[in-house]
Design a protein around this motif. Structure first.
Motif, PDB file in Angstrom:
ATOM      1  N   PRO A  83       0.831  -1.213   0.000  1.00  0.00           N
ATOM      2  CA  PRO A  83       0.000   0.000   0.000  1.00  0.00           C
ATOM      3  C   PRO A  83       0.858   1.253   0.000  1.00  0.00           C
ATOM      4  O   PRO A  83       0.557   2.224  -0.689  1.00  0.00           O
ATOM      5  N   ALA A  84       1.956   1.206   0.770  1.00  0.00           N
ATOM      6  CA  ALA A  84       2.809   2.402   0.857  1.00  0.00           C
ATOM      7  C   ALA A  84       3.371   2.755  -0.515  1.00  0.00           C
ATOM      8  O   ALA A  84       3.391   3.921  -0.912  1.00  0.00           O
ATOM      9  N   ASP A  85       3.810   1.726  -1.276  1.00  0.00           N
ATOM     10  CA  ASP A  85       4.368   2.001  -2.602  1.00  0.00           C
ATOM     11  C   ASP A  85       3.296   2.525  -3.557  1.00  0.00           C
ATOM     12  O   ASP A  85       3.554   3.406  -4.366  1.00  0.00           O
ATOM     13  N   ARG A  86       2.096   1.943  -3.461  1.00  0.00           N
ATOM     14  CA  ARG A  86       1.034   2.374  -4.376  1.00  0.00           C
ATOM     15  C   ARG A  86       0.613   3.811  -4.120  1.00  0.00           C
ATOM     16  O   ARG A  86       0.242   4.531  -5.027  1.00  0.00           O
ATOM     17  N   LEU A  87       0.657   4.213  -2.864  1.00  0.00           N
ATOM     18  CA  LEU A  87       0.076   5.516  -2.498  1.00  0.00           C
ATOM     19  C   LEU A  87       1.116   6.606  -2.276  1.00  0.00           C
ATOM     20  O   LEU A  87       0.739   7.764  -2.073  1.00  0.00           O
ATOM     21  N   ARG A  88       2.408   6.230  -2.340  1.00  0.00           N
ATOM     22  CA  ARG A  88       3.450   7.234  -2.076  1.00  0.00           C
ATOM     23  C   ARG A  88       3.357   8.364  -3.101  1.00  0.00           C
ATOM     24  O   ARG A  88       3.212   8.128  -4.302  1.00  0.00           O
ATOM     25  N   GLY A  89       3.393   9.597  -2.596  1.00  0.00           N
ATOM     26  CA  GLY A  89       3.290  10.748  -3.493  1.00  0.00           C
ATOM     27  C   GLY A  89       1.864  11.136  -3.808  1.00  0.00           C
ATOM     28  O   GLY A  89       1.602  12.173  -4.388  1.00  0.00           O
ATOM     29  N   ILE A  90       0.918  10.246  -3.459  1.00  0.00           N
ATOM     30  CA  ILE A  90      -0.504  10.543  -3.722  1.00  0.00           C
ATOM     31  C   ILE A  90      -1.159  11.031  -2.441  1.00  0.00           C
ATOM     32  O   ILE A  90      -1.916  12.007  -2.435  1.00  0.00           O
ATOM     33  N   LEU A  91      -0.856  10.342  -1.333  1.00  0.00           N
ATOM     34  CA  LEU A  91      -1.373  10.752  -0.018  1.00  0.00           C
ATOM     35  C   LEU A  91      -0.181  11.057   0.881  1.00  0.00           C
ATOM     36  O   LEU A  91       0.922  10.527   0.670  1.00  0.00           O
ATOM     37  N   PRO A  92      -0.385  11.878   1.920  1.00  0.00           N
ATOM     38  CA  PRO A  92       0.716  12.140   2.856  1.00  0.00           C
ATOM     39  C   PRO A  92       1.144  10.855   3.570  1.00  0.00           C
ATOM     40  O   PRO A  92       0.299   9.990   3.851  1.00  0.00           O
ATOM     41  N   ASP A  93       2.437  10.744   3.871  1.00  0.00           N
ATOM     42  CA  ASP A  93       2.965   9.520   4.489  1.00  0.00           C
ATOM     43  C   ASP A  93       2.220   9.104   5.768  1.00  0.00           C
ATOM     44  O   ASP A  93       1.928   7.906   5.943  1.00  0.00           O
ATOM     45  N   PRO A  94       1.898  10.046   6.689  1.00  0.00           N
ATOM     46  CA  PRO A  94       1.191   9.611   7.906  1.00  0.00           C
ATOM     47  C   PRO A  94      -0.179   8.991   7.585  1.00  0.00           C
ATOM     48  O   PRO A  94      -0.605   8.038   8.234  1.00  0.00           O
ATOM     49  N   GLU A  95      -0.840   9.538   6.545  1.00  0.00           N
ATOM     50  CA  GLU A  95      -2.146   8.966   6.171  1.00  0.00           C
ATOM     51  C   GLU A  95      -1.969   7.561   5.594  1.00  0.00           C
ATOM     52  O   GLU A  95      -2.741   6.637   5.886  1.00  0.00           O
ATOM     53  N   ILE A  96      -0.906   7.403   4.783  1.00  0.00           N
ATOM     54  CA  ILE A  96      -0.646   6.068   4.210  1.00  0.00           C
ATOM     55  C   ILE A  96      -0.397   5.071   5.352  1.00  0.00           C
ATOM     56  O   ILE A  96      -0.936   3.954   5.342  1.00  0.00           O
ATOM     57  N   ALA A  97       0.399   5.501   6.341  1.00  0.00           N
ATOM     58  CA  ALA A  97       0.694   4.593   7.472  1.00  0.00           C
ATOM     59  C   ALA A  97      -0.590   4.227   8.198  1.00  0.00           C
ATOM     60  O   ALA A  97      -0.798   3.068   8.590  1.00  0.00           O
ATOM     61  N   ILE A 109      -5.720  -1.511   6.976  1.00  0.00           N
ATOM     62  CA  ILE A 109      -7.029  -1.884   6.402  1.00  0.00           C
ATOM     63  C   ILE A 109      -6.873  -2.240   4.915  1.00  0.00           C
ATOM     64  O   ILE A 109      -7.561  -3.131   4.401  1.00  0.00           O
ATOM     65  N   ILE A 110      -5.926  -1.601   4.248  1.00  0.00           N
ATOM     66  CA  ILE A 110      -5.698  -1.978   2.838  1.00  0.00           C
ATOM     67  C   ILE A 110      -5.174  -3.409   2.760  1.00  0.00           C
ATOM     68  O   ILE A 110      -5.626  -4.209   1.936  1.00  0.00           O
ATOM     69  N   GLU A 111      -4.247  -3.766   3.678  1.00  0.00           N
ATOM     70  CA  GLU A 111      -3.736  -5.150   3.703  1.00  0.00           C
ATOM     71  C   GLU A 111      -4.881  -6.129   3.979  1.00  0.00           C
ATOM     72  O   GLU A 111      -4.959  -7.203   3.373  1.00  0.00           O
ATOM     73  N   GLU A 112      -5.766  -5.738   4.897  1.00  0.00           N
ATOM     74  CA  GLU A 112      -6.911  -6.597   5.231  1.00  0.00           C
ATOM     75  C   GLU A 112      -7.786  -6.828   3.993  1.00  0.00           C
ATOM     76  O   GLU A 112      -8.224  -7.948   3.700  1.00  0.00           O
TER      77      GLU A 112
END
Ligand code: 13P
Ligand code: SF4
Length: 341
Positions: free
Chosen positions: A26-40, A45-48
């Motif tokens: 999820p972190a790789d997919r969303l990096r640069g799209i959402l802020p890092d704290p939000e990705i964390a 839930i994305i993994e789930e």
């Protein structure tokens, strides 16, 4: 102007590989799209959801209006209404989760009755779908005997069942012209119908439905953007009122608008449509500055990671269509899918 611009762009469907199958976190997919704290915060839930998708052999079909956490984070296939209908008809998945509104989930079920189709929130409606009933269509057919009924997919299965053929904003002109008649009844979006009328010689009999999101845009606000930003490109969805479309450099479905930005690479653009789409496209078009009048669709915004997870985990909110309606609605949808765009 619309006809000229429309002719230059074919609608392309946006598809992505199942992120799970290519092992991107999820972190790789969303990096640069959402802020890092939000990705964390949303990674668990994305993994789930990814685990549930594997366990259920499920695919998430996301409309272009989904927020980036859904659109980029968990969707397997994404696009406009036409693309979603085609993908639903063709997917190998056993379970289809529609991250969109109810009529889109019904259309997926109509297009592929064998599959289990889930909608994360059953209340995710649409002002256009609410604008007309099957009984209304029957009355119109009595009033205009023999005139074919072309129905926008933003309608209930019951309304589709009363129709000769469906259309989306991505193929409405081609569908109307495919019928070989002088006039059609076009339901229920008066503005899409008026726009189609500017693209064809065929007489269009309208119904007075409208989209509560797109009807809020005004020509005046768009002129304001142009005055403040010389050279800005204005691209609009055909659910907007005619004076708004007059201001546009391009008119097209949500997928058509995305393709236009990717091909034209404008310096500055206003996407005159639901505003989550700018967030999704901006992530893939760093060369373009997006100015964002923000009209949100309250129905689309009912879908979130939590209710996607819950629907998959509990296999709840399954979409069913009454047998007496499903067959006739399917004919109208299949006729649409057979029209070449
Ligand atoms: P598209 O088919 O262009 O994605 O439009 C669907 C919709 O509901 C727009 O408001
Ligand atoms: Fe319906 Fe308008 Fe929302 Fe699209 S944006 S789903 S047409 S209410």
């Amino acid at each position: 102007m619309f006809r000229r611009v429309l002719a230059r762009f074919r609608i392309e469907f946006v598809t992505v590989l199942n992120p799970t199958s290519i092992q991107i976190s999820p972190a790789d997919r969303l990096r640069g799209i959402l802020p890092d704290p939000e990705i964390a915060a949303i990674s668990p839930i994305i993994e789930e959801i990814e685990e549930l998708k594997l366990a259920r052999n499920a695919a998430i079909l996301a409309h272009n209006y989904m927020t980036p956490d859904i659109f980029h984070g968990v969707s397997d296939l994404r696009g406009d209404s036409l693309a979603l209908a085609r993908m639903a008809a063709e997917t190998e998945a056993d379970v289809i989760v529609v991250a969109g509104v109810h009529f889109m989930a019904e259309t997926a079920k109509i297009a592929n009755e064998e599959k289990t189709v889930l909608i994360p929130d059953t209340q995710a409606g649409c002002s256009l779908a609410d604008a007309i009933t099957g009984a209304d269509v029957r009355l119109l057919k009595e009033r205009y005997p023999g005139v074919p009924v072309v129905t926008y997919v933003n309608t209930s299965a019951e309304v589709k069942a009363e129709s000769d053929i469906c259309c989306t904003s991505g193929n409405a002109v081609q569908v109307v012209e495919s019928l070989g008649v002088d006039r059609v009844i076009f339901l229920p979006d008066q503005y899409l119908g008026r726009w189609v009328a500017t693209q064809t010689e065929i007489e269009i009999i309208l119904w007075e439905g409208s989209c509560e999101v797109h009807e809020r845009f005004t020509a005046e606000e768009l002129r304001g953007y142009r005055n403040l930003n010389p050279g800005i490109q204005i691209i609009a969805h055909p659910e907007c009122p005619p004076d708004v479309l007059q201001e546009a450099d391009f008119v097209g479905s949500t997928a058509g608008m995305i393709d236009w930005v990717k091909h034209e690479r404008p310096r500055q653009v206003v996407m005159v449509t639901e505003c989550s789409m700018s967030d999704n496209v901006a992530a893939e078009s760093p060369q373009t500055e997006f100015l964002r009048p923000c009209n949100l669709c309250p129905h689309m915004k009912r879908i979130n990671l939590e209710n996607i997870r819950d629907a998959l985990r509990d296999m709840k909110n399954e979409v069913t269509i009454a047998p007496g309606i499903a067959g006739r609605a399917r004919e109208a949808v299949e006729r649409m899918l057979a029209v070449q765009v």
